[in-house]
Scaffold this active site. Structure first.
Site, PDB file in Angstrom:
ATOM      1  N   ASP A  67      35.556  45.691  31.079  1.00 36.87           N
ATOM      2  CA  ASP A  67      34.670  44.307  30.384  1.00 36.87           C
ATOM      3  C   ASP A  67      33.113  44.746  30.361  1.00 36.87           C
ATOM      4  O   ASP A  67      32.552  45.868  30.707  1.00 36.87           O
ATOM      5  CB  ASP A  67      34.791  43.272  31.527  1.00 36.87           C
ATOM      6  CG  ASP A  67      34.752  43.744  33.181  1.00 36.87           C
ATOM      7  OD1 ASP A  67      34.096  44.745  33.387  1.00 36.87           O
ATOM      8  OD2 ASP A  67      35.499  43.074  34.003  1.00 36.87           O
ATOM      9  N   ASP A 136      37.128  35.228  44.087  1.00 36.38           N
ATOM     10  CA  ASP A 136      38.226  34.182  43.814  1.00 36.38           C
ATOM     11  C   ASP A 136      39.498  34.660  42.854  1.00 36.38           C
ATOM     12  O   ASP A 136      40.561  33.979  42.565  1.00 36.38           O
ATOM     13  CB  ASP A 136      37.562  33.440  42.784  1.00 36.38           C
ATOM     14  CG  ASP A 136      37.029  34.028  41.205  1.00 36.38           C
ATOM     15  OD1 ASP A 136      37.157  35.190  41.449  1.00 36.38           O
ATOM     16  OD2 ASP A 136      36.371  33.275  40.563  1.00 36.38           O
ATOM     17  N   HIS A 138      39.781  37.137  40.637  1.00 35.24           N
ATOM     18  CA  HIS A 138      39.675  37.649  39.416  1.00 35.24           C
ATOM     19  C   HIS A 138      39.880  38.998  39.106  1.00 35.24           C
ATOM     20  O   HIS A 138      39.383  39.811  39.860  1.00 35.24           O
ATOM     21  CB  HIS A 138      38.528  37.150  38.454  1.00 35.24           C
ATOM     22  CG  HIS A 138      37.453  37.578  38.813  1.00 35.24           C
ATOM     23  ND1 HIS A 138      36.395  37.169  39.575  1.00 35.24           N
ATOM     24  CD2 HIS A 138      36.736  38.862  38.750  1.00 35.24           C
ATOM     25  CE1 HIS A 138      35.230  37.735  39.621  1.00 35.24           C
ATOM     26  NE2 HIS A 138      35.304  38.903  39.310  1.00 35.24           N
TER      27      HIS A 138
END
Length: 241
Positions: A67, A136, A138
């Protein structure tokens, strides 16, 4: 799914480094999927050490990062391209033309996402994908949601992710609100995956990813159905298993 627990983050890094080394020794022109953040740094340090000691040759290796932030140039101090250069690429004998990071500054982000998918596919897919995990759950920047996102996509970051990444910026307001990330399909298509997690802050997400239901509200839970995935954890990250 296999789970390995080590005493501390240094031991996790050594174990992950050995897995990377075995992949490169087996296939010198392998395709590595790479991650950013503090967790993989000990792994990259091991890779650098083995290169400098003549154990590993990266000259034929190609890499694709997960990313990049939208709006940050490759030269920006907080860009993932710069992170990878400073933490790994500048210190090994890899051809930087063979290292790929998603473009976050193009005029058409959707087109850039499709082009990144095509580049990964043209390379033959990822042989070994290194993952971290968010608080969380991800993976990449694929945030919890109502459905699993397939290909490379543009993501609006959650407040939890922005808060977690604020430590890399001067202030919270400087953290970009969007990122471009490989999707769940891209990640699951990797031939082998190793997920690294260290620290008590990741313990809850790890427990849910490994023992919970498979749900897009916990993106890492999808790894339960991958045929060749290993979780490499320190004792703190494994404390809720």
């Amino acid at each position: 799914m296999q789970v390995f627990v080590y005493k501390n983050e240094a031991e996790v890094g050594k174990a992950a480094g050995m897995i990377v080394a075995s992949e490169i020794l087996k296939k010198p022109d392998c395709i590595l999927g790479l991650a950013t953040g503090s967790t993989p740094i000990p792994t990259y340090q091991e890779m650098i050490r083995m290169n400098k000691e003549g154990i590993l040759d990266f000259s034929k290796v190609r890499s694709f990062n997960l990313d990049e932030y939208i709006g940050l140039s490759p030269e920006h101090v907080c860009s993932y391209r710069r992170f990878m250069n400073e933490q790994l690429f500048d210190h090994i004998n890899i051809d930087k033309a063979n290292t790929h990071v998603p473009c976050g500054i193009g005029a058409d982000h959707e087109a850039d996402a499709k082009a990144y998918d095509a580049a990964v596919e043209a390379a033959g897919g990822i042989d070994l994908q290194i993952l971290g995990i968010g608080h969380d759950g991800h993976i990449g920047f694929n945030e919890p949601g109502d459905e699993f996102v397939s290909g490379t996509n543009i993501v609006t970051l959650t407040d939890m992710t922005i808060d977690a990444n604020t430590r890399f910026f001067e202030k919270r307001e400087d953290v970009p609100r969007q990122a471009i990330t490989l999707g769940n399909r891209n990640i699951m298509a990797a031939k082998r995956i190793i997920l690294l997690a260290t620290g008590k802050g990741k313990a809850r997400a790890i427990a849910q990813a490994i023992k919970g239901n498979i749900t897009p509200k916990m993106p890492a839970s999808l790894l339960q159905v991958h045929p060749n995935v290993q979780f490499l954890l320190d004792e703190d990250a494994a404390s809720e298993l």
